[in-house]
Every structure is written in C-alpha cells, then in structure tokens.
Motif scaffolding. Sequence first.
Motif, PDB file in Angstrom:
ATOM      1  N   VAL A   1       4.154  -1.966  -9.779  1.00 48.07           N
ATOM      2  CA  VAL A   1       2.980  -2.444  -9.043  1.00 48.07           C
ATOM      3  C   VAL A   1       1.930  -3.004  -9.986  1.00 48.07           C
ATOM      4  O   VAL A   1       1.220  -3.962  -9.654  1.00 48.07           O
ATOM      5  CB  VAL A   1       2.391  -1.319  -8.162  1.00 48.07           C
ATOM      6  CG1 VAL A   1       3.327  -0.990  -7.014  1.00 48.07           C
ATOM      7  CG2 VAL A   1       2.081  -0.072  -8.979  1.00 48.07           C
ATOM      8  N   THR A   2       1.805  -2.421 -11.180  1.00 46.31           N
ATOM      9  CA  THR A   2       0.810  -2.919 -12.142  1.00 46.31           C
ATOM     10  C   THR A   2       1.222  -4.276 -12.693  1.00 46.31           C
ATOM     11  O   THR A   2       0.391  -5.188 -12.822  1.00 46.31           O
ATOM     12  CB  THR A   2       0.623  -1.909 -13.292  1.00 46.31           C
ATOM     13  OG1 THR A   2       0.270  -0.639 -12.744  1.00 46.31           O
ATOM     14  CG2 THR A   2      -0.473  -2.360 -14.239  1.00 46.31           C
TER      15      THR A   2
ATOM     16  N   GLY B   1       5.415   3.535 -12.192  1.00 44.22           N
ATOM     17  CA  GLY B   1       4.239   2.777 -11.786  1.00 44.22           C
ATOM     18  C   GLY B   1       4.139   1.403 -12.402  1.00 44.22           C
ATOM     19  O   GLY B   1       3.223   0.639 -12.072  1.00 44.22           O
TER      20      GLY B   1
ATOM     21  N   GLN C   1       0.824  -1.212   0.000  1.00 44.95           N
ATOM     22  CA  GLN C   1       0.000   0.000   0.000  1.00 44.95           C
ATOM     23  C   GLN C   1       0.855   1.257   0.000  1.00 44.95           C
ATOM     24  O   GLN C   1       0.583   2.211  -0.743  1.00 44.95           O
ATOM     25  CB  GLN C   1      -0.917   0.008   1.234  1.00 44.95           C
ATOM     26  CG  GLN C   1      -2.047  -0.997   1.179  1.00 44.95           C
ATOM     27  CD  GLN C   1      -2.895  -0.966   2.442  1.00 44.95           C
ATOM     28  OE1 GLN C   1      -2.942   0.049   3.132  1.00 44.95           O
ATOM     29  NE2 GLN C   1      -3.556  -2.076   2.740  1.00 44.95           N
TER      30      GLN C   1
ATOM     31  N   THR D   1      -5.844  -1.588  -0.609  1.00 41.40           N
ATOM     32  CA  THR D   1      -5.014  -0.562  -1.258  1.00 41.40           C
ATOM     33  C   THR D   1      -5.880   0.473  -1.953  1.00 41.40           C
ATOM     34  O   THR D   1      -5.677   1.689  -1.808  1.00 41.40           O
ATOM     35  CB  THR D   1      -4.049  -1.213  -2.271  1.00 41.40           C
ATOM     36  OG1 THR D   1      -3.173  -2.109  -1.574  1.00 41.40           O
ATOM     37  CG2 THR D   1      -3.214  -0.157  -2.991  1.00 41.40           C
TER      38      THR D   1
ATOM     39  N   SER E   1      -6.506   4.437  -1.054  1.00 42.72           N
ATOM     40  CA  SER E   1      -5.912   5.402  -1.981  1.00 42.72           C
ATOM     41  C   SER E   1      -6.898   6.071  -2.931  1.00 42.72           C
ATOM     42  O   SER E   1      -6.553   7.061  -3.585  1.00 42.72           O
ATOM     43  CB  SER E   1      -4.821   4.713  -2.820  1.00 42.72           C
ATOM     44  OG  SER E   1      -5.375   3.652  -3.583  1.00 42.72           O
TER      45      SER E   1
ATOM     46  N   PHE F   1      -3.266   1.340 -12.732  1.00 43.92           N
ATOM     47  CA  PHE F   1      -3.394   0.309 -11.699  1.00 43.92           C
ATOM     48  C   PHE F   1      -4.862  -0.096 -11.531  1.00 43.92           C
ATOM     49  O   PHE F   1      -5.181  -1.290 -11.421  1.00 43.92           O
ATOM     50  CB  PHE F   1      -2.838   0.847 -10.374  1.00 43.92           C
ATOM     51  CG  PHE F   1      -2.901  -0.129  -9.239  1.00 43.92           C
ATOM     52  CD1 PHE F   1      -1.887  -1.055  -9.043  1.00 43.92           C
ATOM     53  CD2 PHE F   1      -3.978  -0.123  -8.364  1.00 43.92           C
ATOM     54  CE1 PHE F   1      -1.950  -1.952  -7.985  1.00 43.92           C
ATOM     55  CE2 PHE F   1      -4.049  -1.018  -7.309  1.00 43.92           C
ATOM     56  CZ  PHE F   1      -3.019  -1.935  -7.119  1.00 43.92           C
TER      57      PHE F   1
ATOM     58  N   ASN G   1      -0.253   6.535 -13.343  1.00 42.02           N
ATOM     59  CA  ASN G   1       0.065   5.277 -12.664  1.00 42.02           C
ATOM     60  C   ASN G   1      -1.139   4.747 -11.893  1.00 42.02           C
ATOM     61  O   ASN G   1      -1.415   3.549 -11.890  1.00 42.02           O
ATOM     62  CB  ASN G   1       1.239   5.478 -11.711  1.00 42.02           C
ATOM     63  CG  ASN G   1       2.524   5.821 -12.453  1.00 42.02           C
ATOM     64  OD1 ASN G   1       2.751   5.341 -13.553  1.00 42.02           O
ATOM     65  ND2 ASN G   1       3.355   6.652 -11.856  1.00 42.02           N
TER      66      ASN G   1
ATOM     67  N   CYS H   1       2.296   1.758  -3.413  1.00 35.68           N
ATOM     68  CA  CYS H   1       1.279   2.250  -4.356  1.00 35.68           C
ATOM     69  C   CYS H   1       0.970   3.729  -4.122  1.00 35.68           C
ATOM     70  O   CYS H   1       0.866   4.507  -5.082  1.00 35.68           O
ATOM     71  CB  CYS H   1       0.000   1.426  -4.234  1.00 35.68           C
ATOM     72  SG  CYS H   1       0.160  -0.264  -4.878  1.00 35.68           S
TER      73      CYS H   1
END
Length: 751
Positions: A552-553, A549, A532, A579, A583, A598, A594, A535
């Motif tokens: 994480v993707t 980014g 988290q 997450t 966010s 995601f 990003n 991200c």
Amino acid sequence: MGRTKGDGARSKSRPSSSSLAASLLPQGSTPVGFGGYMGCSRVDSTEDSPPFLDIDSEVAQHLKRLARKDPTTKLKALASLSQLFQQKTAKEIIPIIPQWAFEYKKLLLDYNREVRRATHDTLTNLVGVVGRDVAPYLKSLMGPWWFSQFDSAYEVSQAAKRSFQAAFPAQDKRLDVLILYTSEIFRYIEENLKLTPQSMSDKNVASDELEEMHKQVVSSSLLALATLLDVVVTAQSERPVSETESKRASKAKTVAISCAENLLSTHKLFLEFLKSQSSAIRSATYSVMRSLIKNIPHAIKETDMIHLADAILGAFRETDPSCHSSMWDVILLFSRKFPESWSSLKIKKSALSKFWHFLRNGCFGSQQVSYPALVLFLDVVPAQAVEAQKFLLEVFVNLWAGRSLSYSSQLDRLALFKAIKECFLFSLKNTDRYSDAADSYRFQQTLTDQILLKLLWHEYLFSVSSKNQESVFSSMDFSSGGIQPSHQASRQLNVKVTEGYVLDLGKCIVEILLDIFFLEPNLLLQFCSTFQETCLGVFQETDSSIENGEGVTEFLSVVNQQAVRKGETWPLVYLVGPTLLKSFPLIRTLDSPNAVRFMVAAVSIFSPRKIIQEIFCIEPEGRQFLHVFKETFIPWCLQANSPTTSMRLDLLLSLLDDEYLAEQWASIIMHATNLEELKSADGIVNSDCLSLLTILIEKARTRTSNRSTVQVPYAAHWHHHLLDSAAVSVVQAFPPFGTSNVSYMRYVKNT
C-alpha cells in the motif's frame, strides 16, 4: 534463398507490403493495409533466349556468363555489366535490353541473394542511362520488376525498389506504370502460383533448394498480388487525375478486379495456401485474403462464407509470430465486413477456443503486435454473438494467464498492461452493447470487482510481497461465479517477479483509476473501499516486518508519480483522505510500523496541512492545524520504548510546516525536554527519554541537510535553549555519562 545453404526467417527490418502500396499513392492519400511482409523471388517464363545480334561482343560475353551456375561468376559478370552500362550511351545499350530482360527474369530465380541484389543494382545503372527508352520493353519487364520488390531478403527488395525509382523518379509515374501494365503483372503472378518445385528449373538443382525457392516465389507472388490490388483499386479514388487518366485507372481497376476474382475462384479462396508449412506463405495468404475482402467482397459467394469464416476466425491456431500481423489484419477486417459470420455456433465455439489458447500462451511471442489488436477485436466481435459477461471475463482471465511470458521484456510488459487498460476501459464504456440500460451500471460494477480488484489489485499486493522471489506468482480460479484470487502461489521455472513488473502494474492500475474517475466516479469509490479494507488489514499487523505493508505504501508512490504530480486531486479526496479518516483512531492505539510508514508517505506526498485537514475534518487555516499537531501528534509521536519510535519521529518531523516551523519545533522540544520526565529527584537521567531526544535531534539535522534548498532561518530553528538546559542536566546527572548521554552531548554541541 540466397544464403550459402538457404535463407532463414525474414528480416525484422523488412518493410511491409502495405508500406510499399502506400509509397505508390500520392501524398495525403490513405495508406493501404495494416501490416505484413515482403515476399520472395520470381521465376522465369518459358520464352526462348533472343539471339545476340547487334550486341557489343564484350557485353555479349558477360551476358552469356550470367547463365553459369556458379554464383561467383554471375556476380563478376553483373559487376562488369554495371561498369559497361555506365560507360556506354543510351543508343549503345538499347539493343542489349531484350537479352538483358531475358537474363534478368532468370536471375530472379537464383538461390543466392547477393546475385539477386546485384541484378537489381545492374538494372539501376541500365535504366539510369536509357531513361524513357526502356518503355517498349516494360510489357515484359513489369511483372518480374514489381514482383522482385517483395523479395524475402531485405537488401534485395530494397535494391529492386531503387531500380524502379531510378526508372520512374516521380511517385505519380510509378503509379501510372502500374496502372498501365496491370494486366501483365497479374498474368505474371498467376503463372507463378501455378508453379511447382519441379517445374522451376531444368538444371540439376538440389531438391531442398528448389523447395525453398518455390516457397519464396509463392509468398512473394501472393504479397505482390495483395499490394497491387490495393494500389490499383485505391488509386482511382485517392488522387486527382485528368479525364484520360481517369479512364485508364478505371480500366485498370476493372482488370484488377476481374483477375482477382478469377484467382479467387481458381485457388478456391486461397485456403490451401493456409495449410502450407511455410510461415511466409501463410502470412502472405492472410495479406491476400485481407486485400480481397477489402477490395472485392462481392466476389465471396454465400456458399463459400462458412469455409472462409472457419479459416479466418480460426486463424488463432497460428503459432508463428511472424504471421500474426497479417493474421490480425484479416481477422479484424473480416469480422467488420461480415459480422454475421460469427452467428454459426460451431465456428464461434472453435474460434473462441483457439483464441483462449492463443492468449494463454502469450500470443506465442507476438505480444507487441497482438496485444494492441485486442481492443480492436473486442470492438468487431458482435455483441449478440457472445455471452457478454462470460466472454469479457474470459478475455481477461486468459490474457492474464499468459502474462508470465511477458515478464522478461519491458516492451512486452508495457504492451500487456496497455492492452489490459484499453480492453477494461472499452468494456466499461460499452456495457450498453451487452446489456440494457438498467443493468449497465451493475455490469460495470461487476467488471470493476472482477478485473480491477480481483485480478490487478490482488496481483499488485502479491507481487510486491514476492518481489525478486524466483518463480513465484499469484494464481486465480475462474468459474461461472467469476474470478476468485487463490491464496496458493503458482510457480514457473526460470521466471522472477521483478521490480519493473510491479512498477508497470502499479502504473496500469493508476491509469485505469484516472479514466474511471472521469467516466464514473462511483466505480472509483468501489476501488477506494477495497483499498481502505486492505489498509486496515495491513495496519493491524503489528510485527516489524515491512513486507505486509510495503504494497500500500509503494502504491502511494505510484499514485504520486502518475496522478498527484499531474495536478489530480482525487487521490487525496477519494483514496488517501477517507482511508486515514477511518483508520487513524486504530493507528493511534496500535504500534503498527506499516500504519506509521503509510502516514509518513501520505504526508510527504500531500503536505502536512492537507493530511491533518482530511483526518480531523478541520478548516485549512493554520491555528486549527497547530492545535491538532500539539495536542495529538506530539504526545503520540514522542512516546519512548516502542518498535515504531523511530518511524513516529519521522512522521512528527514530516508534519512540520515551513510557515509554522519555529512554533512547532519549540512545542516538540518543550515536550521532549520536560525535566520532570528527563531527570528524577535523585538526579538520575532517564536514558529512554534522553535516547528519544537524541534520535529526534539527529533526524532533524538529517532533515535539514537533505533539503534541496535550505534557508538559513530554517536551519537556525533547530537550536533551542531548552536543549542546552537538558545538556546541563545530563552533565549534573549521577551516575556519570552513559552511551545515551555522550550521544546527546555530541549532537547538542553540533546543533
């Protein structure tokens, strides 16, 4: 030995001594050993040549030609003898056997491997004819015959085995003959180990050939010794036998143990052989040591233990990968049999120092052999002999330091990541071995933080951003405070982080998370919390570059392949859902490519309803889903003039649910074709709004064409009467058509 100028490294296809031992045991018995090599060839005893009495003159002529130095002459003579043996009767061949046995033992010393192979082919033809009548001569033949099955040349050892199997087709019979002639075989091996290069030939043979022949004789003898001891000692207890056979096996076992004890004493634990420059001899010595420790551990005196411990536990100095299989065998067995050997501070310090060096150098090229042994090594090292946390962290740090040597080979990479996973999970499951119950969970948290997060996760993010960059890797610092990822990149020449490496690393992390979830879910939350934070940091970067980014993707994609598609629910419940819940308010206020990218990936993996349910904590029923879609996502995603406009449209379309597609699409079109925004009072069309509508329609059409199974009603949903109204407004607009007007009209016409 056997090439024109000598043999090189052993063949990769060469079978192990333990596999030969296993082949001699009855079906269902326990195989002997862990790995190793075959050996070299055999030497001649000092017996005199028998006279050529009662032997066919043609056969006698060919037998004499076998004593020639020229290998071509020998090969021709052997070929002729093979033919003659097949043409003659057993009665005609039996008188030949004594002279053949004499020449046979000399031929095993030949430098040419083709001569040695042809010798066994000829023997196969001989025993095929005489059958049981070879029995009176086995006392002389069995030593060299057994030994020759460990020739360093694969084709020679196989030919030797074929001849042995031709004489004794049944597996039990092969075992019986070894038991019957155990004493003779041991005596033959003992004679070989006393040989020197100078004593091996009375002919004018080049010194380098003699040296090589001697090395191969010694290595073969050692392997023959190790395998024979395994077979004879194990055979008595591994198969059902009659009382007579049991007595015979018991006697052979007693003889084998006695001979092995004498050899152990005579050769002073075989420690001198470990100093040999020949890797084949060192490897065979490890095999002998393993066999002795397994079968006669009582023969090792307490006064000798410190010397043996220093040699075996310090074997990580071995840099030749061809030795590492047998090296690991003896290290693991010795540590299991004699755990107290680790109690010496001097030996422990020396052994671990060499072990760290071994790991930092990528196991000197034996990754596929050594990495699988690491978790076994952790299991046999006594917990009380090491400082638990420091020891385990150093294992991972040094293993990690040698990872670049595995980049180029996928098999080496897979072995590396499997070892990391196995060792990490072993450490988590066995923390009670290193600490009391009160500190066990805290120890697990430390390992998760240091290994999973600061090593693996940090490396994954760094590798994704550095993918395909030449020679750039993440680095780390290790101190008493633990592992600290460094922001400085390390460089290594001629090495590149590849896409395959990143994918394999991601799979390793997800597989660890899968096991952690079942072992201790709270440790999974530790990773999820860091995920988290990662991200949130990535989402706050509003530049259009995907580099920051992408990690994480891409990780979501790996999670999908390794967990979600296998029916696991924790990735949504523990990882992605929390997450996005945390966010999403930030995502809406920031124009972050990003973050939107995601979300698109998350929706495509888990479905629109599940993602909205996690973000807004709503019930799974459809009306609440539709309400959030209309009131939140449509206004947000249809904002024009933004770097993320195209991606937000992708997100909007990804949130379309098959059950509510018509209603969702109608709501989108109503918002996008709002004439008050699309066209001003003076008749001028807002080009930004029209461009947004054009892109939306284009993406919708693309989405329809890319669906694997497109239903007709689904495609029909894309057309809406408000699109036609918007087209009329465009036609009536002033000034005349611009680029956006033309594009929109073209797409509406084809919708």
